[in-house]
Scaffold this motif. Sequence first.
Motif, PDB file in Angstrom:
ATOM      1  N   ARG A  47      17.496 -45.635   3.198  1.00 39.50           N
ATOM      2  CA  ARG A  47      18.565 -46.148   2.350  1.00 39.50           C
ATOM      3  C   ARG A  47      18.156 -46.049   0.871  1.00 39.50           C
ATOM      4  N   GLY A  48      19.049 -45.524   0.067  1.00 38.75           N
ATOM      5  CA  GLY A  48      18.788 -45.394  -1.353  1.00 38.75           C
ATOM      6  C   GLY A  48      18.192 -44.060  -1.767  1.00 38.75           C
ATOM      7  N   THR A  49      17.825 -43.207  -0.793  1.00 40.32           N
ATOM      8  CA  THR A  49      17.315 -41.872  -1.128  1.00 40.32           C
ATOM      9  C   THR A  49      18.411 -41.071  -1.821  1.00 40.32           C
ATOM     10  N   PRO A  50      18.116 -40.417  -2.931  1.00 39.71           N
ATOM     11  CA  PRO A  50      19.144 -39.642  -3.646  1.00 39.71           C
ATOM     12  C   PRO A  50      19.843 -38.639  -2.734  1.00 39.71           C
ATOM     13  N   THR A  51      21.126 -38.481  -2.905  1.00 38.29           N
ATOM     14  CA  THR A  51      21.905 -37.558  -2.090  1.00 38.29           C
ATOM     15  C   THR A  51      22.691 -36.616  -3.013  1.00 38.29           C
ATOM     16  N   MET A  52      23.613 -35.872  -2.466  1.00 41.58           N
ATOM     17  CA  MET A  52      24.383 -34.846  -3.192  1.00 41.58           C
ATOM     18  C   MET A  52      23.482 -33.704  -3.660  1.00 41.58           C
ATOM     19  N   GLY A  53      22.349 -33.512  -2.954  1.00 45.55           N
ATOM     20  CA  GLY A  53      21.443 -32.427  -3.307  1.00 45.55           C
ATOM     21  C   GLY A  53      22.043 -31.051  -3.096  1.00 45.55           C
ATOM     22  N   GLY A  54      23.131 -30.977  -2.333  1.00 44.19           N
ATOM     23  CA  GLY A  54      23.800 -29.702  -2.127  1.00 44.19           C
ATOM     24  C   GLY A  54      24.257 -29.071  -3.432  1.00 44.19           C
ATOM     25  N   ALA A  55      24.427 -29.903  -4.465  1.00 47.50           N
ATOM     26  CA  ALA A  55      24.823 -29.362  -5.772  1.00 47.50           C
ATOM     27  C   ALA A  55      23.751 -28.415  -6.304  1.00 47.50           C
ATOM     28  N   VAL A  56      22.473 -28.726  -6.020  1.00 50.23           N
ATOM     29  CA  VAL A  56      21.379 -27.853  -6.449  1.00 50.23           C
ATOM     30  C   VAL A  56      21.425 -26.542  -5.666  1.00 50.23           C
ATOM     31  N   ILE A  57      21.667 -26.630  -4.357  1.00 45.37           N
ATOM     32  CA  ILE A  57      21.753 -25.427  -3.533  1.00 45.37           C
ATOM     33  C   ILE A  57      22.869 -24.522  -4.040  1.00 45.37           C
ATOM     34  N   LEU A  58      24.009 -25.121  -4.337  1.00 45.57           N
ATOM     35  CA  LEU A  58      25.152 -24.346  -4.814  1.00 45.57           C
ATOM     36  C   LEU A  58      24.867 -23.727  -6.178  1.00 45.57           C
ATOM     37  N   LEU A  59      24.313 -24.515  -7.094  1.00 44.91           N
ATOM     38  CA  LEU A  59      24.013 -24.009  -8.433  1.00 44.91           C
ATOM     39  C   LEU A  59      22.956 -22.907  -8.374  1.00 44.91           C
ATOM     40  N   ALA A  60      21.923 -23.105  -7.565  1.00 43.88           N
ATOM     41  CA  ALA A  60      20.866 -22.102  -7.434  1.00 43.88           C
ATOM     42  C   ALA A  60      21.413 -20.806  -6.851  1.00 43.88           C
ATOM     43  N   THR A  61      22.327 -20.921  -5.905  1.00 42.40           N
ATOM     44  CA  THR A  61      22.949 -19.732  -5.315  1.00 42.40           C
ATOM     45  C   THR A  61      23.723 -18.944  -6.362  1.00 42.40           C
ATOM     46  N   LEU A  62      24.518 -19.636  -7.157  1.00 41.08           N
ATOM     47  CA  LEU A  62      25.317 -18.958  -8.186  1.00 41.08           C
ATOM     48  C   LEU A  62      24.423 -18.335  -9.258  1.00 41.08           C
ATOM     49  N   ILE A  63      23.391 -19.066  -9.678  1.00 41.49           N
ATOM     50  CA  ILE A  63      22.478 -18.530 -10.695  1.00 41.49           C
ATOM     51  C   ILE A  63      21.717 -17.323 -10.144  1.00 41.49           C
ATOM     52  N   GLY A  64      21.289 -17.419  -8.892  1.00 43.93           N
ATOM     53  CA  GLY A  64      20.585 -16.306  -8.281  1.00 43.93           C
ATOM     54  C   GLY A  64      21.446 -15.059  -8.209  1.00 43.93           C
ATOM     55  N   TYR A  65      22.695 -15.245  -7.839  1.00 48.55           N
ATOM     56  CA  TYR A  65      23.624 -14.107  -7.718  1.00 48.55           C
ATOM     57  C   TYR A  65      23.899 -13.486  -9.085  1.00 48.55           C
ATOM     58  N   LEU A  66      24.279 -14.307 -10.053  1.00 46.88           N
ATOM     59  CA  LEU A  66      24.591 -13.789 -11.388  1.00 46.88           C
ATOM     60  C   LEU A  66      23.339 -13.247 -12.066  1.00 46.88           C
ATOM     61  N   GLY A  67      22.214 -13.927 -11.892  1.00 41.08           N
ATOM     62  CA  GLY A  67      20.975 -13.488 -12.520  1.00 41.08           C
ATOM     63  C   GLY A  67      20.498 -12.153 -11.998  1.00 41.08           C
ATOM     64  N   ALA A  68      20.586 -11.959 -10.693  1.00 41.43           N
ATOM     65  CA  ALA A  68      20.140 -10.696 -10.102  1.00 41.43           C
ATOM     66  C   ALA A  68      21.008  -9.536 -10.580  1.00 41.43           C
ATOM     67  N   HIS A  69      22.321  -9.748 -10.606  1.00 48.20           N
ATOM     68  CA  HIS A  69      23.216  -8.677 -11.055  1.00 48.20           C
ATOM     69  C   HIS A  69      23.058  -8.411 -12.549  1.00 48.20           C
ATOM     70  N   ALA A  70      22.821  -9.465 -13.322  1.00 46.70           N
ATOM     71  CA  ALA A  70      22.602  -9.276 -14.758  1.00 46.70           C
ATOM     72  C   ALA A  70      21.329  -8.477 -15.004  1.00 46.70           C
ATOM     73  N   THR A  71      20.288  -8.767 -14.237  1.00 43.49           N
ATOM     74  CA  THR A  71      19.030  -8.032 -14.374  1.00 43.49           C
ATOM     75  C   THR A  71      19.227  -6.562 -14.031  1.00 43.49           C
ATOM     76  N   MET A  72      19.953  -6.296 -12.955  1.00 42.51           N
ATOM     77  CA  MET A  72      20.212  -4.905 -12.559  1.00 42.51           C
ATOM     78  C   MET A  72      21.042  -4.177 -13.618  1.00 42.51           C
ATOM     79  N   TRP A  73      21.986  -4.905 -14.207  1.00 44.55           N
ATOM     80  CA  TRP A  73      22.820  -4.294 -15.251  1.00 44.55           C
ATOM     81  C   TRP A  73      21.967  -3.926 -16.465  1.00 44.55           C
ATOM     82  N   LEU A  74      21.040  -4.815 -16.825  1.00 38.95           N
ATOM     83  CA  LEU A  74      20.164  -4.526 -17.960  1.00 38.95           C
ATOM     84  C   LEU A  74      19.265  -3.332 -17.673  1.00 38.95           C
ATOM     85  N   ILE A  75      18.753  -3.247 -16.448  1.00 35.62           N
ATOM     86  CA  ILE A  75      17.896  -2.112 -16.088  1.00 35.62           C
ATOM     87  C   ILE A  75      18.689  -0.812 -16.115  1.00 35.62           C
ATOM     88  N   ASP A  76      19.904  -0.856 -15.553  1.00 34.29           N
ATOM     89  CA  ASP A  76      20.749   0.334 -15.557  1.00 34.29           C
ATOM     90  C   ASP A  76      21.096   0.747 -16.985  1.00 34.29           C
TER      91      ASP A  76
END
Length: 371
Positions: A47-76
């Motif tokens: 009881r009292g353990t922080p929750t809503m950690g899924g927000a980190v999973i969702l944010l990390a997923t979006l950053i990973g997706y956009l970051g990877a494509h941005a990196t590839m675009w810069l390399i190209d």
Amino acid sequence: MVTIVLAAGYAMVVALLGTPLYIKFLVRRGYGQFIRDDGPTSHHTKRGTPTMGGAVILLATLIGYLGAHATMWLIDATGLRDFGGSSMSISGLLVLFLMAGLGLVGFADDYLKISKQRSLGLRSHEKLIGQTLVAVVFAVLALQFPGDAFRTPASTAISFVRDLDLDFAVFGTVGGLIAFVLWANLMIAGASNGVNLTDGLDGLATGASVMVFGGYVLIGIWQFNQNCQITPGPNCYDVRDAHDLAVVAACVAGSCFGFLWWNASPAKIFMGDTGSLALGGALAGLAITTHTQLLMVILGGLFVIITMSVIIQVTSFKLTRKRVFRMAPLQHHFELLGWHEVTIVIRFWIVQGLCVAAGLGIFYAEWVVSL
């Protein structure tokens, strides 16, 4: 392949380093988990353990997706290398939309639980309306945007390893669309609720998700290499944007892997409905867009088993007033039998690993047989 590796790496690092910062924020705000009194008594210490950690999973997923494509675009853009198949796609964006949309529904549910300090957040019909709206938008859009060979992100056919002869198109244009939307809603609701029911022990749903999304990374890579646009033949896969779907799966797997460091027993944070609904949505979205709808039942076998335990328990009690399990979902039954929480999690992970191995084996075997 480089995009996939970068996406998984970015997402994992963001989740690994971002989660403790998010935990500190939640602790300052007093956003702790509410524990039901009718559950296992061992859970009262959580009881009292922080929750809503899924927000980190969702944010990390979006950053990973956009970051990877941005990196590839810069390399190209430098002209040094040209990585084919590294651009963002409508299929990948639609899966991310479904994941984010259901994540927001889960976030609203979690926030109400925390703010009102009760086990009930959104009412069942309110949550259902939110899930349905997101799922309907996804399903309708998935049949739009024809690309190469007029392929859309999804098809109206029911699929196993690839599309079967069972096609909702037999009901006509409008009837086929309605039937597909209903089918997609059933899949999305089943997957999201399956992950939600599994999220009852520290790290259980997170670790299982790493495995199943890792499986979809391999499926996406294989479908891309054996795509009908690249290697036409009787056993090729008529899947649009398979490479980018592998990138999305890698992002989700990476973010769950990083989050697991903090979610493993004893958990410093829970994913909550924010994470479980989002992960279920991503799973269903990948199954629909990779044309592996029924294979998802095998790949996500642990989620199916746990969901079935709840259905069996409720049905048995309503018909006979007797319970099959000491408590449902299934993981709590073993808790009441005296199994240690870590033992249950590890053994259930083994079951999930076997399910993913079986699903990938069936996927590859079908390709070999069709040669």
